[in-house]
Design a protein around this motif. Structure first.
Motif, mmCIF file in Angstrom:
data_model
loop_
_atom_site.group_PDB
_atom_site.id
_atom_site.type_symbol
_atom_site.label_atom_id
_atom_site.label_comp_id
_atom_site.label_asym_id
_atom_site.label_seq_id
_atom_site.Cartn_x
_atom_site.Cartn_y
_atom_site.Cartn_z
ATOM 1 N N PRO A 171 4.800 -10.081 -2.131
ATOM 2 C CA PRO A 171 3.781 -9.262 -3.166
ATOM 3 C C PRO A 171 2.601 -9.899 -3.699
ATOM 4 N N ILE A 172 3.049 -11.238 -4.155
ATOM 5 C CA ILE A 172 2.054 -12.134 -4.700
ATOM 6 C C ILE A 172 0.848 -12.315 -3.790
ATOM 7 N N GLN A 173 0.992 -12.514 -2.498
ATOM 8 C CA GLN A 173 0.231 -13.126 -1.453
ATOM 9 C C GLN A 173 -0.538 -12.010 -0.921
ATOM 10 N N ASN A 174 -0.404 -10.659 -1.304
ATOM 11 C CA ASN A 174 -1.072 -9.420 -0.851
ATOM 12 C C ASN A 174 -2.052 -9.149 -1.865
ATOM 13 N N LYS A 175 -3.374 -9.176 -1.583
ATOM 14 C CA LYS A 175 -4.367 -8.631 -2.572
ATOM 15 C C LYS A 175 -4.469 -7.004 -2.371
ATOM 16 N N VAL A 176 -4.398 -6.442 -3.583
ATOM 17 C CA VAL A 176 -4.833 -4.935 -3.638
ATOM 18 C C VAL A 176 -6.049 -4.687 -4.455
ATOM 19 N N LEU A 177 -6.884 -4.027 -3.638
ATOM 20 C CA LEU A 177 -8.121 -3.530 -4.438
ATOM 21 C C LEU A 177 -8.307 -2.078 -4.631
ATOM 22 N N LEU A 178 -8.836 -1.425 -5.663
ATOM 23 C CA LEU A 178 -8.875 -0.088 -5.869
ATOM 24 C C LEU A 178 -10.643 -0.024 -6.263
ATOM 25 N N ASP A 179 -11.364 0.537 -5.193
ATOM 26 C CA ASP A 179 -12.795 0.672 -5.716
ATOM 27 C C ASP A 179 -13.225 -0.851 -5.948
ATOM 28 N N GLY A 180 -12.934 -1.729 -5.329
ATOM 29 C CA GLY A 180 -13.291 -3.269 -5.757
ATOM 30 C C GLY A 180 -12.378 -3.705 -7.051
ATOM 31 N N MET A 181 -11.625 -3.032 -7.708
ATOM 32 C CA MET A 181 -11.115 -3.613 -8.684
ATOM 33 C C MET A 181 -9.490 -3.886 -8.379
ATOM 34 N N ILE A 182 -9.150 -5.258 -8.800
ATOM 35 C CA ILE A 182 -7.937 -5.594 -8.459
ATOM 36 C C ILE A 182 -6.834 -5.000 -9.171
ATOM 37 N N VAL A 183 -5.907 -4.612 -8.491
ATOM 38 C CA VAL A 183 -4.455 -4.037 -9.065
ATOM 39 C C VAL A 183 -3.226 -4.860 -8.835
ATOM 40 N N TYR A 184 -2.873 -5.341 -9.942
ATOM 41 C CA TYR A 184 -1.922 -6.241 -9.692
ATOM 42 C C TYR A 184 -0.378 -5.847 -9.300
ATOM 43 N N ASN A 185 0.070 -4.551 -9.402
ATOM 44 C CA ASN A 185 1.118 -4.186 -9.226
ATOM 45 C C ASN A 185 1.182 -2.627 -8.666
ATOM 46 N N PRO A 186 1.118 -2.400 -7.326
ATOM 47 C CA PRO A 186 0.498 -1.052 -6.826
ATOM 48 C C PRO A 186 1.576 -0.093 -6.698
ATOM 49 N N PHE A 187 3.103 -0.618 -6.931
ATOM 50 C CA PHE A 187 4.162 0.241 -6.481
ATOM 51 C C PHE A 187 5.280 0.552 -7.668
ATOM 52 N N HIS A 188 5.594 1.518 -7.772
ATOM 53 C CA HIS A 188 6.666 1.818 -8.765
ATOM 54 C C HIS A 188 8.014 1.345 -8.395
ATOM 55 N N SER A 189 8.760 1.452 -9.423
ATOM 56 C CA SER A 189 9.967 0.741 -9.349
ATOM 57 C C SER A 189 10.858 1.594 -8.387
ATOM 58 N N ILE A 190 10.799 3.076 -8.603
ATOM 59 C CA ILE A 190 11.527 4.046 -7.309
ATOM 60 C C ILE A 190 10.308 3.635 -6.115
ATOM 61 N N GLY A 191 10.926 2.724 -5.084
ATOM 62 C CA GLY A 191 9.810 2.453 -4.046
ATOM 63 C C GLY A 191 9.192 3.476 -3.351
ATOM 64 N N LEU A 192 9.341 4.702 -3.607
ATOM 65 C CA LEU A 192 8.878 5.680 -2.706
ATOM 66 C C LEU A 192 7.596 6.234 -2.935
ATOM 67 N N SER A 194 3.605 4.902 -4.783
ATOM 68 C CA SER A 194 2.672 3.958 -5.360
ATOM 69 C C SER A 194 1.841 4.562 -6.504
ATOM 70 N N VAL A 195 1.026 3.933 -7.101
ATOM 71 C CA VAL A 195 0.197 4.347 -8.108
ATOM 72 C C VAL A 195 -1.043 5.105 -7.878
ATOM 73 N N PHE A 196 -1.159 5.339 -6.420
ATOM 74 C CA PHE A 196 -2.520 5.813 -5.996
ATOM 75 C C PHE A 196 -2.032 7.376 -5.788
ATOM 76 N N ASP A 197 -2.774 8.477 -6.157
ATOM 77 C CA ASP A 197 -2.699 9.811 -5.752
ATOM 78 C C ASP A 197 -3.272 9.942 -4.481
ATOM 79 N N THR A 198 -2.419 10.486 -3.434
ATOM 80 C CA THR A 198 -2.907 10.620 -2.064
ATOM 81 C C THR A 198 -4.362 11.438 -2.192
ATOM 82 N N ASP A 199 -4.425 12.485 -3.070
ATOM 83 C CA ASP A 199 -5.532 13.449 -2.831
ATOM 84 C C ASP A 199 -6.826 12.672 -3.474
ATOM 85 N N ILE A 200 -6.549 11.519 -3.984
ATOM 86 C CA ILE A 200 -8.084 11.123 -4.288
ATOM 87 C C ILE A 200 -8.600 9.924 -3.409
#
Length: 774
Positions: A171-192, A194-200
């Motif tokens: 995970p530390i080697q995977n870069k995640v960008l949201l509208d160009g902004m770095i997101v450091y942890n994109p997934f919740h503890s319940i692995g089903l 993410s922090v992203f709402d599909t509809d947006i």
């Protein structure tokens, strides 16, 4: 920087010729959102292109004359407009297309096929909300995290506390960008989830390897997510709830454009949460055998977009994501665990289109913060935080079929880390880090060959190191139905994971940076860099087997030249170790290298009401570290899944396509894990002046060989049924019933090291949800 100046001069000079240009945007008529990957071309010529993520197109170097400009997109009405060009004219166009009232039975050329022939697209997957909803919605909510699990080369380690691993990258080697902004942890503890709402989400691009020079600071992969601007025509939204959680999304215009020459302002806001801790006790107690699933999260995101008449725009956005695991204690575990993290941030990005030039200017500035802490009865408390900014500017020039892009990126962040290893050695660190990157990329399109060389130079100020990183991607169109592609590149990064690979469940996700106190030698050679580095090599083919069937095959090799990890073999602290002890026994960090290689197969069939996707991955992920005798020890990583199969089938039924049935089956070979050889009574000797007679020590664990054990095979079937009810043209209710783990397979999550009890993944779990769209 000199290279960038030279390329800019070449670009400007290339426009000093008597050629005409047409540029502009394509939008959806119903809501004003940009239409991606639509075809814009001059009828009867070879001049044309596809729209980008912003709906932007640019056709340059057009000779004087009269043409018919075509705008086509599968599922939408076609636009045809006559245009006349002369005397180096630049036309600015804005088109709005609407969904076709009659769906054609067959479409021979789609945007996907055009893009496949005109873009290198090596090791990249485009994901839209439409594709996400094709798979069963676990918990009644479609989510990006659930779709990522079916991508070839992607491995998730568990429903609970699982993390994302992409073609051998952690995970530390995977870069995640949201509208160009770095997101450091994109997934919740319940692995089903993410922090992203599909509809947006407008689009998500997942680069599993071999990515271009516009991305830097990671050695494995990139996930670049772009959100929608919000409905520019009317207020709309969704309100939904399920047995797992609830959500609300609202969007609309703050200022409507009164004409094509007027500006508009729109917004979009989303909030979602989980109440699984409560429903696991009230709805699922018999299914879970009275076990509580203590997973709670809340995600809020908002965005405002200012759109000018010529298509230029500026966005302002902000988010707050948090996750709490309260008193996690599955059956068989002797102690409980409390874990929480919070992330927040905000920023702005823009797209600017100068009126008399075919250049596209993009930029962003954002700040984000992430803090995590964990209290585990088997270990001392740990905490980690990272916060900082990132900014970037890029310029894209369209030179006929060719494109030149260059830009700069600046990052600054602070990491704070407080950690105690299992042997009692403490590690505390606070670091400030600055990185500066510059890149240039050129896409050269010949008749059948596409070549995309790029170059990135990354400066790591805290380590006083410069990393030159050449990269290249190519594609050769052998014929209309067969293509060969390849990519290669050099990559580097500074961030280090604050995880222990002794943890069976890696819920704790922390960050370290700027490590200078690493061993001076590795494998008998002097260590010449403090950075982590990797080289990527990708070779693949694409087959259009039939009009609606595509087969993709990719082989890859990631050579991790140097990695930095917490020293799992540390016996002494760095400030108090015996003279002459080897570095491997007292350094806080250790150096490793490794290799990840394999081959991925995927086949997709999409036609009318049917959607089928199947993927198989054969993968190997091995690393090497140096033991106390300076000999290399090879081991499998804990996410080294040898075989992974995913099959998805979806069918839409009914006169209004009101019914949708879908299923997903996943099978994977077992993960490696470290077995326990024995136990002992451990004394920390923190107070050397006190006698230990009569005192009780802590439970010490004697580990076996690293990751020599292997869990049983994993497999699971999920099914989903959706039914839509229309109350009016704009108001619709969707009912969703899904079943996770239909045949109740007892998939082992992990084996408790102390009790040797098997802890299982989610059992058979039905869920139901309702979503009202307006």
């Amino acid at each position: 920087m000199c290279l960038l100046v030279v390329m800019m001069m070449i670009s400007v000079m290339s426009f000093a010729q008597n050629d005409n240009s047409i540029k502009g945007f394509v939008y959806e008529k119903s809501n004003g959102e940009p239409v991606m990957y639509s075809n814009v071309y001059l009828k009867g010529t070879a001049m044309g292109c596809t729209t980008d993520i912003n709906g932007y197109f640019s056709i340059t170097r057009i000779p004087d004359g009269t043409y018919t400009l075509m705008v086509t997109m599968m599922g939408y009405d076609t636009i045809a407009e006559p245009v006349t060009l002369k005397n180096s004219e630049i036309l600015n166009k804005k088109y709005s297309i609407q969904e076709a009232s009659i769906q054609l039975a067959a479409v021979n050329i789609t945007a996907d096929k055009v893009e496949a022939r005109t873009e290198t697209k090596t090791s990249v997957v485009n994901i839209t909300p439409k594709t996400i909803t094709k798979i069963p919605s676990v918990g009644g909510q479609a989510d990006l995290a659930q779709y990522l699990q079916v991508i070839p080369g992607v491995v998730f380690t568990g429903d609970q506390g699982g993390q994302l691993y992409i073609r051998g990258g952690s995970p530390i080697q995977n870069k995640v960008l949201l509208d160009g902004m770095i997101v450091y942890n994109p997934f919740h503890s319940i692995g089903l989830f993410s922090v992203f709402d599909t509809d947006i989400i407008r689009n998500a691009e997942v680069y599993t390897g071999g990515f271009g020079a516009e991305y830097g600071g990671r050695v494995s992969s990139v996930m670049d997510i772009t959100t929608r601007d919000g409905n520019k025509k009317r207020i709309s939204g969704k309100i939904g709830g399920s047995t797992f959680g609830a959500k609300v999304m609202v969007e609309g215009p703050l200022k409507k454009a009164k004409s094509d020459n007027d500006m508009s302002i729109s917004f979009i806001m989303s909030a979602k949460n989980s109440y699984l801790e409560q429903t696991s006790q009230s709805i699922y107690p018999s299914i879970l055998d009275d076990e509580i699933l203590p997973y709670n999260f809340q995600d809020v995101y908002g965005k405002v977009s200012l759109n000018t008449a010529n298509g230029s725009k500026i966005n302002f956005f902000g988010f707050n994501f948090n996750d709490q695991v309260n008193n996690y204690k599955p059956k068989g575990r002797t102690t409980s665990l409390d874990y929480n993290w919070e992330a927040f941030g905000g920023g702005s990005n823009f797209v600017m289109i100068p009126g008399k030039s075919s250049v596209l200017i993009e930029g962003n500035f954002a700040y984000s913060s992430y803090k995590a802490s964990i209290e585990d009865g088997n270990n001392t408390p740990r905490s980690s935080s990272i916060d900082g900014f990132n900014a970037g500017f890029s310029f894209s020039y369209f030179l006929g079929k060719n494109t030149l892009k260059y830009g700069v990126e600046l990052l600054g962040f602070k990491t704070v880390f407080d950690y105690s290893k299992s042997n009692g050695i403490k590690l505390n660190q606070t670091e400030n880090t600055t990185e500066l990157g510059a890149f240039v990329k050129y896409k050269w399109q010949l008749e059948k060959l596409i070549i995309e060389p790029s170059m990135r130079v990354q400066w790591y100020a805290s380590l006083a190191e410069i990393s030159p990183e050449p990269r290249i991607a190519m594609k050769y169109n052998v014929n209309d139905w067969f293509r060969v592609k390849a990519a290669a590149g050099m990559y580097s990064q500074n961030l280090i994971a604050a995880n222990s690979d002794r943890d069976v469940v890696n819920m704790f996700y922390g960050f370290l940076s700027g490590q200078e106190n690493i061993p001076k030698k590795f494998n008998g050679k002097n260590v010449s860099t403090k950075l982590q580095k990797a080289n990527h090599y990708v070779l693949g083919t694409e087959f259009d087997v039939f009009d609606n069937v595509t087969l993709n095959i990719e082989g890859y090799f990631k050579d991790f030249k140097q990695l930095t990890n917490l020293n799992r073999n540390q016996l002494y602290s760095e400030t108090n170790h015996p003279a002459g002890a080897p570095e491997t026994e007292w350094r806080d960090f250790m150096i490793e290298n490794g290799k990840a290689y394999g081959i991925d197969f995927s086949v997709k069939y999409e036609f009318l009401r049917w959607y089928f996707w199947a993927a198989y991955s054969l993968a190997y992920v091995n690393k090497n570290y140096e033991d106390a005798n300076q000999e290399l020890v090879n081991y499998r990583t804990h996410y080294d899944r040898r075989h992974n199969v995913n099959v998805i089938l979806s069918y839409t039924a009914g006169s209004r396509k009101q019914w949708e049935f879908s299923g997903r089956w996943n099978m994977g070979s077992g993960f490696p894990f470290t077995q326990v050889s024995g136990f002992y009574e451990h004394y920390s000797f923190d107070n050397m002046g006190s006698p230990i007679v009569g005192e009780s020590g802590d439970l010490g664990i004697i580990y076996g060989d690293l990751n020599k054990g292997e869990l049983p095979m994993y497999h699971r079937l999920d099914l989903d049924v959706k039914r839509r009810f229309w109350f009016s043209e704009r108001v619709m209710l969707e009912a969703d019933f899904s079943v996770t783990n239909v045949y109740n397979r007892e998939n082992i999550f992990y084996v408790d090291l102390v009790t040797s009890e098997n802890i299982y993944q989610l059992p058979l779990m039905p869920s139901f949800g309702l979503t009202l769209s307006f």
